[in-house]
Write a protein that holds these residues in place. Structure first.
Motif, PDB file in Angstrom:
ATOM      1  N   LYS A  40       0.992  -1.113   0.049  1.00 45.88           N
ATOM      2  CA  LYS A  40      -0.027   0.030  -0.263  1.00 45.88           C
ATOM      3  C   LYS A  40       0.769   1.056  -0.106  1.00 45.88           C
ATOM      4  CE  LYS A  40      -4.035  -2.318   0.083  1.00 45.88           C
ATOM      5  NZ  LYS A  40      -5.078  -1.922  -0.818  1.00 45.88           N
ATOM      6  N   LEU A  41       0.314   2.285  -0.582  1.00 45.42           N
ATOM      7  CA  LEU A  41       1.019   3.611  -0.848  1.00 45.42           C
ATOM      8  C   LEU A  41       0.172   4.671  -0.204  1.00 45.42           C
ATOM      9  CD1 LEU A  41       2.484   3.426  -4.473  1.00 45.42           C
ATOM     10  CD2 LEU A  41       3.786   3.307  -2.198  1.00 45.42           C
ATOM     11  N   SER A  42       0.693   5.623   0.560  1.00 42.40           N
ATOM     12  CA  SER A  42      -0.010   6.539   1.114  1.00 42.40           C
ATOM     13  C   SER A  42      -0.141   7.682   0.263  1.00 42.40           C
ATOM     14  CB  SER A  42       0.659   7.171   2.581  1.00 42.40           C
ATOM     15  OG  SER A  42       2.003   7.839   1.928  1.00 42.40           O
ATOM     16  N   VAL A  43      -1.126   8.432   0.501  1.00 43.96           N
ATOM     17  CA  VAL A  43      -1.610   9.366  -0.521  1.00 43.96           C
ATOM     18  C   VAL A  43      -0.313  10.478  -0.542  1.00 43.96           C
ATOM     19  CG1 VAL A  43      -3.130  11.603  -1.068  1.00 43.96           C
ATOM     20  CG2 VAL A  43      -4.208   9.368  -0.084  1.00 43.96           C
ATOM     21  N   CYS A  44       0.266  10.653   0.171  1.00 42.11           N
ATOM     22  CA  CYS A  44       1.574  11.621   0.329  1.00 42.11           C
ATOM     23  C   CYS A  44       2.580  11.230  -0.577  1.00 42.11           C
ATOM     24  CB  CYS A  44       1.915  11.800   1.715  1.00 42.11           C
ATOM     25  SG  CYS A  44       3.345  13.065   1.957  1.00 42.11           S
ATOM     26  N   SER A  45       2.688   9.695  -0.334  1.00 37.92           N
ATOM     27  CA  SER A  45       3.791   9.032  -1.121  1.00 37.92           C
ATOM     28  C   SER A  45       3.377   9.056  -2.766  1.00 37.92           C
ATOM     29  CB  SER A  45       3.892   7.793  -0.828  1.00 37.92           C
ATOM     30  OG  SER A  45       4.448   7.584   0.251  1.00 37.92           O
ATOM     31  N   LYS A  46       2.248   8.792  -3.116  1.00 39.75           N
ATOM     32  CA  LYS A  46       1.820   8.939  -4.430  1.00 39.75           C
ATOM     33  C   LYS A  46       1.825  10.340  -4.844  1.00 39.75           C
ATOM     34  CE  LYS A  46      -1.572   5.364  -4.021  1.00 39.75           C
ATOM     35  NZ  LYS A  46      -3.281   5.033  -3.808  1.00 39.75           N
ATOM     36  N   VAL A  47       1.472  11.551  -4.207  1.00 35.50           N
ATOM     37  CA  VAL A  47       1.667  12.877  -4.500  1.00 35.50           C
ATOM     38  C   VAL A  47       3.049  13.287  -4.682  1.00 35.50           C
ATOM     39  CG1 VAL A  47       1.188  15.276  -4.026  1.00 35.50           C
ATOM     40  CG2 VAL A  47      -0.525  13.404  -3.440  1.00 35.50           C
ATOM     41  N   CYS A  48       3.682  12.774  -3.887  1.00 34.33           N
ATOM     42  CA  CYS A  48       5.455  13.232  -3.871  1.00 34.33           C
ATOM     43  C   CYS A  48       6.024  12.299  -5.298  1.00 34.33           C
ATOM     44  CB  CYS A  48       6.255  12.812  -2.658  1.00 34.33           C
ATOM     45  SG  CYS A  48       5.907  13.652  -1.291  1.00 34.33           S
ATOM     46  N   TYR A  49       5.776  11.129  -5.578  1.00 30.17           N
ATOM     47  CA  TYR A  49       5.879  10.563  -6.667  1.00 30.17           C
ATOM     48  C   TYR A  49       5.523  11.217  -7.955  1.00 30.17           C
ATOM     49  CZ  TYR A  49       5.941   6.872 -10.285  1.00 30.17           C
ATOM     50  OH  TYR A  49       5.693   6.613 -11.684  1.00 30.17           O
ATOM     51  N   LEU A  72      10.889   3.875 -12.038  1.00 25.91           N
ATOM     52  CA  LEU A  72      10.481   3.646 -10.548  1.00 25.91           C
ATOM     53  C   LEU A  72       9.187   3.429 -10.239  1.00 25.91           C
ATOM     54  CD1 LEU A  72      11.719   4.658  -7.866  1.00 25.91           C
ATOM     55  CD2 LEU A  72      10.850   6.803  -8.190  1.00 25.91           C
ATOM     56  N   THR A  73       8.039   3.571 -11.238  1.00 32.13           N
ATOM     57  CA  THR A  73       6.868   2.939 -11.368  1.00 32.13           C
ATOM     58  C   THR A  73       6.978   1.554 -10.643  1.00 32.13           C
ATOM     59  OG1 THR A  73       6.239   4.330 -13.020  1.00 32.13           O
ATOM     60  CG2 THR A  73       4.734   2.773 -12.557  1.00 32.13           C
ATOM     61  N   ALA A 110      13.777  -0.884 -16.809  1.00 32.04           N
ATOM     62  CA  ALA A 110      14.320   0.214 -17.459  1.00 32.04           C
ATOM     63  C   ALA A 110      14.484  -0.026 -18.893  1.00 32.04           C
ATOM     64  CB  ALA A 110      15.819   0.634 -16.981  1.00 32.04           C
ATOM     65  N   ILE A 111      14.693  -1.033 -19.421  1.00 32.96           N
ATOM     66  CA  ILE A 111      14.592  -1.485 -20.859  1.00 32.96           C
ATOM     67  C   ILE A 111      13.528  -1.247 -21.262  1.00 32.96           C
ATOM     68  CG2 ILE A 111      15.303  -2.963 -22.551  1.00 32.96           C
ATOM     69  CD1 ILE A 111      17.103  -4.537 -20.651  1.00 32.96           C
ATOM     70  N   PHE A 112      12.381  -1.609 -20.575  1.00 28.94           N
ATOM     71  CA  PHE A 112      10.992  -1.429 -21.209  1.00 28.94           C
ATOM     72  C   PHE A 112      10.592   0.141 -21.266  1.00 28.94           C
ATOM     73  CE2 PHE A 112      10.189  -5.721 -20.182  1.00 28.94           C
ATOM     74  CZ  PHE A 112       9.229  -6.024 -21.004  1.00 28.94           C
ATOM     75  N   PHE A 113      10.926   0.845 -20.444  1.00 27.70           N
ATOM     76  CA  PHE A 113      10.535   2.260 -20.466  1.00 27.70           C
ATOM     77  C   PHE A 113      11.386   3.172 -21.380  1.00 27.70           C
ATOM     78  CE2 PHE A 113       8.463   0.726 -16.653  1.00 27.70           C
ATOM     79  CZ  PHE A 113       7.187   1.480 -16.783  1.00 27.70           C
ATOM     80  N   SER A 114      12.881   2.705 -21.368  1.00 26.84           N
ATOM     81  CA  SER A 114      13.772   3.837 -22.018  1.00 26.84           C
ATOM     82  C   SER A 114      13.489   3.539 -23.578  1.00 26.84           C
ATOM     83  CB  SER A 114      15.193   3.375 -21.820  1.00 26.84           C
ATOM     84  OG  SER A 114      15.466   2.163 -22.155  1.00 26.84           O
TER      85      SER A 114
END
Length: 532
Positions: A36-45, A164-165, A427-431
């Motif tokens: 689980k991710l907090s709302v704060c972590s999602k916003v910062c991300y 990082l996703t 990283a290969i997928f995204f790059s």
């Protein structure tokens, strides 16, 4: 005595059992909340995605007109800068992905150090792109060098940020939610980039040069007035150049602030398979596996053409509004209307794709732009109609922003199920996804600027030849519509529908629960031994 020993053993067993129960009660909620991710972590991300979009939007909408009308470069040189810069930007994506795959884990993570150390140098190089050097020759090399340097440094920020996703949570639903936060902030970043660059630059009066034929027919006795006009034009041009540098300074400050919030508010988490070994994965072996993954290739092919359509529109829309539609003093507000509309409709598309599926959202969302792109060219120039078209086009732009980045994690999950023993290829997928898009956009922007040169584009001209108007109509309407149609046809081949996505999610969840139970059983046995 025997009774006493028995009592002690019973008492110890009871304490041991209670201790084990307490440990299990403590471990279970931790295990349930681990992903689980907090709302704060999602916003910062999400805030970390703003710098790439703010700078990219400012460069995409304004760099071409800046090089032509402010730096006063020849259209041929401008096309070289745009093409080589974008092509180099595309090449740096897989290169950065390669070096990231070779990066060992540190106390900051594996991706965060790239983001931290690239930020200050990226801001400096971005500012120098918008500076006009006082040199008669060498302007081509100046802009080409700093444009390429900035693209390299911003790639060092964006590729690890995109990857990082996959490392902020192991839960697909949490990653989708964080992606929705990210897309909302990124589209808001495009609004900020358009607003800051457009409003600051729009307040400066960029002078245009009248037709030389009309100037030659002017009275030869008006030498004093001509000198006054030249002085006024020089002063106005200086004000315009200063406005571009002020906008670059403001955007650079936002870039640093967003990077700081990202590094402070987000924790990069290691996947369980990575905890077993610190050996970096083989890049070329991973590249071969990734490029042989069918859903990834089909996703790239579909979004490559649709992205090209929107990039052509983005790169030439300022010139189209200024010269073809005649809205020289309103084009920045029209661009702002597009971005505001896109920002406000991101939550709608997030709801739509969860309700009706991502492929359905692609067809409806992206294709909705085509009628309005045709309408803006067919109808006679009208400011109200142009604003209506801008708002409608923004709705489609929101879908084009959200869907590729929302669907790419599904492809990565599908790859993990087919190659469970292969890890570290995110990283290969995204790059490489960004690589193909950027390289093709560099080719398209270079060709579009060359087309304007061949059509007879006049630098800083108050009016342009009819051939230029026709070329701009093709670049913002006919070509984007054709590319979007091809992209949607190719996207029919994409195999991951909602049913397959749900099956993948369940299979990955079972796999993770198995890994968690194995790791927790080991930790429980260790805790039990320490208690005993």
């Amino acid at each position: 005595m025997a009774k006493g020993e028995g009592a002690e053993s019973v008492s110890a067993a009871g304490l041991l059992q209670q201790s084990i129960l307490k440990q299990e009660e403590l471990i279970r909620p931790k295990r349930e909340n681990r992903g689980k991710l907090s709302v704060c972590s999602k916003v910062c991300y999400a805030i970390g995605g703003a710098p790439y979009q703010i700078t990219g939007c400012a460069l995409g909408f304004f760099l071409q007109i800046y090089l032509l009308d402010v730096a006063q470069l020849d259209p041929f040189y401008a096309s070289i800068i745009l093409f080589v810069g974008r092509a180099w930007d595309a090449i740096t994506d897989p290169l950065v992905g390669f070096f990231i795959s070779k990066t060992s884990w540190s106390r900051f993570g594996r991706l965060m150090p790239w983001i931290i150390f690239s930020t200050p140098f990226a801001v400096i190089s971005y500012f120098l792109i918008w500076f006009v050097p006082d040199i008669s020759r060498g302007q081509l090399m100046w802009y080409l060098f700093f444009y390429c340097i900035f693209q390299t440094l911003v790639t060092c920020f964006h590729v690890p940020y995109s990857a990082l996703t996959m490392f902020i949570s192991r839960e697909q639903s949490e990653r989708d939610s964080a992606t929705a936060y990210r897309m909302t902030v990124e589209v808001l970043g495009t609004v900020l980039g358009t607003a800051i660059q457009g409003q600051i630059v729009g307040k400066a009066d960029t002078p245009c040069i009248a037709d030389p034929l009309l100037l030659s027919l002017a009275n030869s006795s008006s030498v004093v007035m001509e000198e006054l006009n030249i002085t006024h034009e020089t002063g106005s041009l200086t004000d315009t150049r200063n406005a571009y540098m002020i906008a670059a300074g403001v955007i650079g400050g936002i870039y640093i602030l967003c990077a700081f919030i990202l590094t402070v508010g987000v924790r990069e988490k290691r996947a369980p398979i990575e905890l077993q070994s610190d050996e970096p994965v083989s890049f070329f072996q991973g590249l071969k596996l990734v490029m042989n993954h069918g859903p990834y290739i089909k996703l790239i092919a579909g979004f490559l053409f649709t992205s090209l359509g929107f990039m052509l529109l983005e790169g030439n829309f300022a010139l189209f509004c200024t010269y073809t539609l005649g809205f020289r003093n309103d084009f920045q507000n029209i661009l702002l209307a597009i971005m505001l509309s896109a920002t406000l409709t991101i939550p709608f598309w997030q709801w739509f794709l969860t309700r009706f599926g991502k492929k359905t959202a692609v067809y409806i969302g992206i294709s909705s732009a085509m009628p309005f792109l045709i309408l803006v060219v067919i109808l006679k120039s009208n400011l109200v109609v142009t604003y209506i078209v801008a708002v409608a086009a923004g709705i489609s732009v929101a879908a084009a922003f959200l869907l590729p980045w929302s669907m790419l994690p599904d492809v990565v999950d599908d790859f993990k199920l087919q190659h469970p023993d292969s890890a570290g290829h995110e990283a290969i997928f995204f790059s490489f996804y960004v690589f193909f898009t950027k390289f093709a956009s560099g080719v398209s922007l270079g060709i579009s600027t060359l087309s304007l040169d061949f059509a007879g584009y006049k630098t800083r001209g108050c009016n342009q030849p009819e051939e230029v108007h026709l070329t701009l109509k093709m670049l913002v309407s006919a070509a984007p519509v054709a590319l979007i149609i091809v992209g949607l046809l190719l996207f029919k081949l994409y195999p991951i529908d909602e049913e397959r996505r749900r099956k993948n999610k369940k299979a990955l969840q079972d796999l993770r629960e198995e890994e968690s139970s194995n790791s927790s059983s080991e930790s429980d046995s260790t805790e039990l031994a320490s208690i005993v």
